[in-house]
Design an enzyme around this catalytic site. Structure first.
Site, PDB file in Angstrom:
ATOM      1  N   ARG A 243       0.843  -1.209   0.000  1.00  0.00           N
ATOM      2  CA  ARG A 243       0.000   0.000   0.000  1.00  0.00           C
ATOM      3  C   ARG A 243       0.867   1.244   0.000  1.00  0.00           C
ATOM      4  O   ARG A 243       0.419   2.334  -0.257  1.00  0.00           O
ATOM      5  CB  ARG A 243      -0.945  -0.024   1.194  1.00  0.00           C
ATOM      6  CG  ARG A 243      -0.310   0.296   2.528  1.00  0.00           C
ATOM      7  CD  ARG A 243      -1.246  -0.051   3.639  1.00  0.00           C
ATOM      8  NE  ARG A 243      -0.518  -0.939   4.528  1.00  0.00           N
ATOM      9  CZ  ARG A 243      -0.002  -0.547   5.677  1.00  0.00           C
ATOM     10  NH1 ARG A 243      -0.158   0.658   6.115  1.00  0.00           N
ATOM     11  NH2 ARG A 243       0.691  -1.382   6.429  1.00  0.00           N
TER      12      ARG A 243
ATOM     13  N   LYS B  13       1.118 -18.758   9.965  1.00  0.00           N
ATOM     14  CA  LYS B  13       0.856 -18.839  11.384  1.00  0.00           C
ATOM     15  C   LYS B  13       1.417 -17.590  12.056  1.00  0.00           C
ATOM     16  O   LYS B  13       2.291 -16.961  11.465  1.00  0.00           O
ATOM     17  CB  LYS B  13       1.455 -20.105  11.999  1.00  0.00           C
ATOM     18  CG  LYS B  13       2.927 -20.255  11.661  1.00  0.00           C
ATOM     19  CD  LYS B  13       3.913 -20.283  12.773  1.00  0.00           C
ATOM     20  CE  LYS B  13       3.982 -19.272  13.795  1.00  0.00           C
ATOM     21  NZ  LYS B  13       5.300 -18.694  14.062  1.00  0.00           N
TER      22      LYS B  13
ATOM     23  N   ASP C  69       2.455 -24.122   8.167  1.00  0.00           N
ATOM     24  CA  ASP C  69       3.355 -24.272   9.309  1.00  0.00           C
ATOM     25  C   ASP C  69       4.641 -24.775   8.675  1.00  0.00           C
ATOM     26  O   ASP C  69       4.704 -25.940   8.251  1.00  0.00           O
ATOM     27  CB  ASP C  69       2.804 -25.299  10.307  1.00  0.00           C
ATOM     28  CG  ASP C  69       3.722 -25.433  11.502  1.00  0.00           C
ATOM     29  OD1 ASP C  69       4.951 -25.442  11.304  1.00  0.00           O
ATOM     30  OD2 ASP C  69       3.225 -25.508  12.632  1.00  0.00           O
ATOM     31  N   HIS C  70       5.633 -23.916   8.566  1.00  0.00           N
ATOM     32  CA  HIS C  70       6.765 -24.293   7.701  1.00  0.00           C
ATOM     33  C   HIS C  70       7.539 -25.490   8.238  1.00  0.00           C
ATOM     34  O   HIS C  70       8.285 -26.126   7.505  1.00  0.00           O
ATOM     35  CB  HIS C  70       7.679 -23.096   7.401  1.00  0.00           C
ATOM     36  CG  HIS C  70       8.596 -22.698   8.509  1.00  0.00           C
ATOM     37  ND1 HIS C  70       8.203 -21.911   9.545  1.00  0.00           N
ATOM     38  CD2 HIS C  70       9.900 -22.984   8.743  1.00  0.00           C
ATOM     39  CE1 HIS C  70       9.230 -21.722  10.372  1.00  0.00           C
ATOM     40  NE2 HIS C  70      10.269 -22.361   9.906  1.00  0.00           N
TER      41      HIS C  70
ATOM     42  N   LYS D 106       9.810 -29.242   6.367  1.00  0.00           N
ATOM     43  CA  LYS D 106      11.236 -29.580   6.559  1.00  0.00           C
ATOM     44  C   LYS D 106      11.486 -31.037   6.161  1.00  0.00           C
ATOM     45  O   LYS D 106      10.675 -31.916   6.449  1.00  0.00           O
ATOM     46  CB  LYS D 106      11.642 -29.341   8.014  1.00  0.00           C
ATOM     47  CG  LYS D 106      11.702 -27.840   8.338  1.00  0.00           C
ATOM     48  CD  LYS D 106      12.283 -27.594   9.703  1.00  0.00           C
ATOM     49  CE  LYS D 106      12.145 -26.154  10.119  1.00  0.00           C
ATOM     50  NZ  LYS D 106      13.215 -25.273   9.663  1.00  0.00           N
TER      51      LYS D 106
ATOM     52  N   GLU E  75      16.819 -21.972  19.519  1.00  0.00           N
ATOM     53  CA  GLU E  75      17.373 -21.013  18.555  1.00  0.00           C
ATOM     54  C   GLU E  75      18.449 -20.177  19.244  1.00  0.00           C
ATOM     55  O   GLU E  75      18.320 -19.866  20.426  1.00  0.00           O
ATOM     56  CB  GLU E  75      16.283 -20.059  18.074  1.00  0.00           C
ATOM     57  CG  GLU E  75      15.148 -20.711  17.340  1.00  0.00           C
ATOM     58  CD  GLU E  75      14.161 -19.669  16.839  1.00  0.00           C
ATOM     59  OE1 GLU E  75      14.389 -19.140  15.752  1.00  0.00           O
ATOM     60  OE2 GLU E  75      13.187 -19.377  17.548  1.00  0.00           O
TER      61      GLU E  75
ATOM     62  N   ASP F 152       4.107 -18.386  19.517  1.00  0.00           N
ATOM     63  CA  ASP F 152       4.944 -18.310  18.315  1.00  0.00           C
ATOM     64  C   ASP F 152       5.437 -19.698  17.889  1.00  0.00           C
ATOM     65  O   ASP F 152       5.580 -19.965  16.694  1.00  0.00           O
ATOM     66  CB  ASP F 152       6.144 -17.384  18.599  1.00  0.00           C
ATOM     67  CG  ASP F 152       6.968 -17.080  17.354  1.00  0.00           C
ATOM     68  OD1 ASP F 152       6.370 -16.768  16.310  1.00  0.00           O
ATOM     69  OD2 ASP F 152       8.219 -17.158  17.428  1.00  0.00           O
TER      70      ASP F 152
ATOM     71  N   HIS G 245       4.487 -25.125  15.676  1.00  0.00           N
ATOM     72  CA  HIS G 245       5.585 -26.007  15.265  1.00  0.00           C
ATOM     73  C   HIS G 245       5.757 -27.210  16.205  1.00  0.00           C
ATOM     74  O   HIS G 245       5.852 -28.346  15.764  1.00  0.00           O
ATOM     75  CB  HIS G 245       6.914 -25.250  15.203  1.00  0.00           C
ATOM     76  CG  HIS G 245       6.896 -24.041  14.312  1.00  0.00           C
ATOM     77  ND1 HIS G 245       6.182 -23.979  13.152  1.00  0.00           N
ATOM     78  CD2 HIS G 245       7.522 -22.833  14.409  1.00  0.00           C
ATOM     79  CE1 HIS G 245       6.363 -22.796  12.564  1.00  0.00           C
ATOM     80  NE2 HIS G 245       7.175 -22.090  13.317  1.00  0.00           N
TER      81      HIS G 245
ATOM     82  N   LYS H 299      14.497 -18.768  22.566  1.00  0.00           N
ATOM     83  CA  LYS H 299      15.378 -17.911  21.777  1.00  0.00           C
ATOM     84  C   LYS H 299      16.644 -17.664  22.589  1.00  0.00           C
ATOM     85  O   LYS H 299      16.627 -17.758  23.808  1.00  0.00           O
ATOM     86  CB  LYS H 299      14.684 -16.586  21.480  1.00  0.00           C
ATOM     87  CG  LYS H 299      13.446 -16.772  20.610  1.00  0.00           C
ATOM     88  CD  LYS H 299      13.355 -15.685  19.562  1.00  0.00           C
ATOM     89  CE  LYS H 299      12.181 -15.884  18.640  1.00  0.00           C
ATOM     90  NZ  LYS H 299      12.495 -16.610  17.412  1.00  0.00           N
TER      91      LYS H 299
HETATM   92  C1  BG6 Z   1       8.835 -18.868  13.029  1.00  0.00           C
HETATM   93  C2  BG6 Z   1       8.813 -18.027  14.289  1.00  0.00           C
HETATM   94  O1  BG6 Z   1       7.581 -19.462  12.826  1.00  0.00           O
HETATM   95  O2  BG6 Z   1       9.813 -19.896  13.166  1.00  0.00           O
HETATM   96  C3  BG6 Z   1      10.185 -17.446  14.548  1.00  0.00           C
HETATM   97  O3  BG6 Z   1       7.862 -16.989  14.146  1.00  0.00           O
HETATM   98  C4  BG6 Z   1      11.240 -18.526  14.552  1.00  0.00           C
HETATM   99  O4  BG6 Z   1      10.197 -16.733  15.774  1.00  0.00           O
HETATM  100  C5  BG6 Z   1      11.129 -19.402  13.318  1.00  0.00           C
HETATM  101  O5  BG6 Z   1      12.499 -17.901  14.607  1.00  0.00           O
HETATM  102  C6  BG6 Z   1      12.051 -20.598  13.424  1.00  0.00           C
HETATM  103  O6  BG6 Z   1      12.083 -21.260  12.183  1.00  0.00           O
HETATM  104  P1  BG6 Z   1      13.355 -22.122  11.749  1.00  0.00           P
HETATM  105  O7  BG6 Z   1      12.925 -22.761  10.471  1.00  0.00           O
HETATM  106  O8  BG6 Z   1      14.481 -21.162  11.590  1.00  0.00           O
HETATM  107  O9  BG6 Z   1      13.588 -23.110  12.854  1.00  0.00           O
END
Ligand code: BG6
Length: 491
Positions: free
Chosen positions: A48, A146, A175-176, A180, A214, A233, A238, A338
């Site tokens: 936008r 998500k 949900d990525h 994987k 992480e 999150d 996940h 984190k």
């Molecule tokens: C995301 C979260 O869904 O997944 C992030 O919002 C997180 O906070 C990330 O860092 C982690 O993904 P990956 O693939 O790096 O483990």
């Protein structure tokens, strides 16, 4: 049908946001570079903000240099950007859609994907605007990132609202973690072999650990993260997805409906938490200053856009129990945070001790078998076993059968977003979440959020550690240890 044969237009709303820059554009670049998508496919960024294609390309180029590794070449980038288009549109307002309509109407018969890389509170309005503009047809798909909502009610509102403009089979909730490589392999190992299934229950499994640690902090996403926290999150989506895939019954077929049904049964069998359970079985933490790989890092409260008295958790550990025949009495310990000491995501299935110690008195402590499914940073599936050391005496030693997945792939494997974007284009829904799953996951997670409301604050932990000491207590009071402590102890 492969993605190569499908002409598509992918409209990315929020392409220049964090997700667009860090994950989507790089994934699309790789799909292009490795010839996985049709040369006809167009990617249309909408924003936008005032701007035009050249300012968008300049931004995209900058972030590509940061987020794509040495696989970024001048030639590939130049040919990739031929696909990139830009339209100034306020995505929630159908009155502004003309520039986008003009582009899409050039190719009305293509698969049309709307990827909403925006805050979830805009999902309903954007879907309505797409439908009101007449841009939703049979070949249209909408992708939602998500977290879907911040609790059960808001998730239902989003699902109901988007459902007014699109049918469930057109909605791809990402949900990525499901994209994987090793997560796919978990299903292959479980259901492609007879070996594990007879042992995959309370008869032989002592407990399960799922860790997603992480080293990153909130990386400029303070204003989002501070409202959300680690439970919403990471755990609600996940970690619960990993738990479901580990614990579910074998589905009859590998399609979305059958897999979803089995996952939902697991979510519904998760034991409810009372407020007292929340206090006993969950630990939340927040990182303070510390060091990662010997480099000092600031604490969470000093991060930009984080309230100075924030009580948002950046770490969660909890003990989940599944009340069904297969898993009665087998705790699932979940943990994510984190700014932890190492980046590692893994599922550890710890089997029971042998029923009779034949080797008592011999050198070497018998250890239970352990199946370690590592998602990242390295990808492997290892089975820990006891063997005999070479020589005349029966001395036991721990050894590992190792399926090194990266090595076997012989180089490059698909990244999660590449696989998922390709599936959206191909219309394959298996790796996406149905609304009932998302809502069942919220129903369970919400009990923890409610319990935390009753009092208490996160315990602080130094950046670069494994979280607050209480999270060690959570598992040790059951006479068990986190996997990294077991590894340490056996060094
Ligand atoms: C995301 C979260 O869904 O997944 C992030 O919002 C997180 O906070 C990330 O860092 C982690 O993904 P990956 O693939 O790096 O483990």
């Amino acid at each position: 049908m492969t993605g190569k044969d499908i002409a598509f237009d992918m409209v990315v709303v929020g392409a220049t946001g964090d997700l667009g820059r860090r994950k989507l554009l790089p994934a699309l670049y790789f799909l292009h570079k490795y010839g996985q998508i049709s040369p006809e496919g167009r990617i249309i960024a909408v924003s936008r903000r005032d701007g035009d294609r050249s300012s968008f390309l300049a931004k995209a180029g900058d972030s590509a240099r940061r987020h794509i590794d040495d696989e970024l070449t001048e030639d590939d980038w130049e040919s990739f950007i031929q696909r990139l288009h830009f339209a100034t549109v306020s995505a929630t307002d159908s009155a502004t859609y003309d520039p986008l309509k003009k582009l899409l109407d050039e190719q009305p018969d293509r698969v049309r994907v709307f990827y909403l890389a925006t805050a979830p509170r805009f999902y309903v309005d954007i879907s309505r605007a797409i439908a009101d503009s007449g841009l939703a047809n049979d070949k249209t798909r909408i992708v939602l990132e998500k977290p879907i909502g911040t609790d059960l009610d808001s998730a239902r509102e989003i699902n109901d609202g988007v459902g007014k403009s699109f049918q469930e089979h057109q909605i791809f909730r990402i949900d990525h973690y499901l994209g994987k490589e090793t997560v796919q392999n978990l299903m292959a190992v479980r259901f492609g072999n007879v070996l594990f299934e007879p042992m995959w229950s309370s008869k032989q499994v002592d407990h399960v650990q799922i860790t997603v640690a992480e080293t990153l902090g909130v990386e400029g996403r303070g204003s989002y993260y501070d409202k959300v926290g680690a439970l919403r999150d990471m755990v609600q989506n996940h970690l619960l997805q990993l738990l479901c895939l580990t614990a579910m019954e074998p589905p009859a077929r590998l399609d979305q409906d059958d897999i979803r049904d089995e996952k939902i049964k697991v979510l519904r069998a998760l034991r409810a938490f009372t407020t007292a359970d929340v206090a006993k079985k969950t630990v939340r933490g927040q990182y303070r200053v510390g060091a990662i790989a010997s480099k000092p890092v600031t604490g969470y409260l000093e991060e930009p856009d984080v309230a100075e008295d924030s009580a948002t958790e950046t770490f969660v550990a909890l003990k989940a129990e599944i009340d069904n025949w297969r898993w009665a009495g087998v705790p699932f310990y979940l943990r994510t945070g984190k700014r932890m000491g190492h980046r590692v995501s893994e599922i550890v299935i710890q089997f029971k001790n042998v029923p009779h110690q034949l080797f008592e008195g011999q050198r070497g402590e018998p250890q239970p078998n352990r199946l370690v499914i590592r998602l990242q940073p390295d990808e492997f599936i290892k089975l820990g076993m006891m063997t005999k050391t070479p020589g005349a005496n029966t001395h036991l030693e721990h050894a590992e059968l190792n399926l090194n997945l990266k090595k076997r792939a012989g180089g490059r494997t698909f990244q999660a977003y590449e696989r998922l974007l390709l599936d959206v284009i191909r219309g394959v829904t298996t790796l996406f979440m149905h609304r009932t799953e998302v809502e069942a996951a919220w129903q369970w997670t919400e009990q923890i959020l409610d319990g935390w409301q009753e009092g208490g604050v996160p315990r602080s932990y130094s950046a670069g550690t494994w979280g607050p000491p209480k999270s060690v207590g959570l598992i040790e009071r059951d006479g068990r240890s986190w996997y990294e402590h077991i590894v340490e102890a056996n060094r």
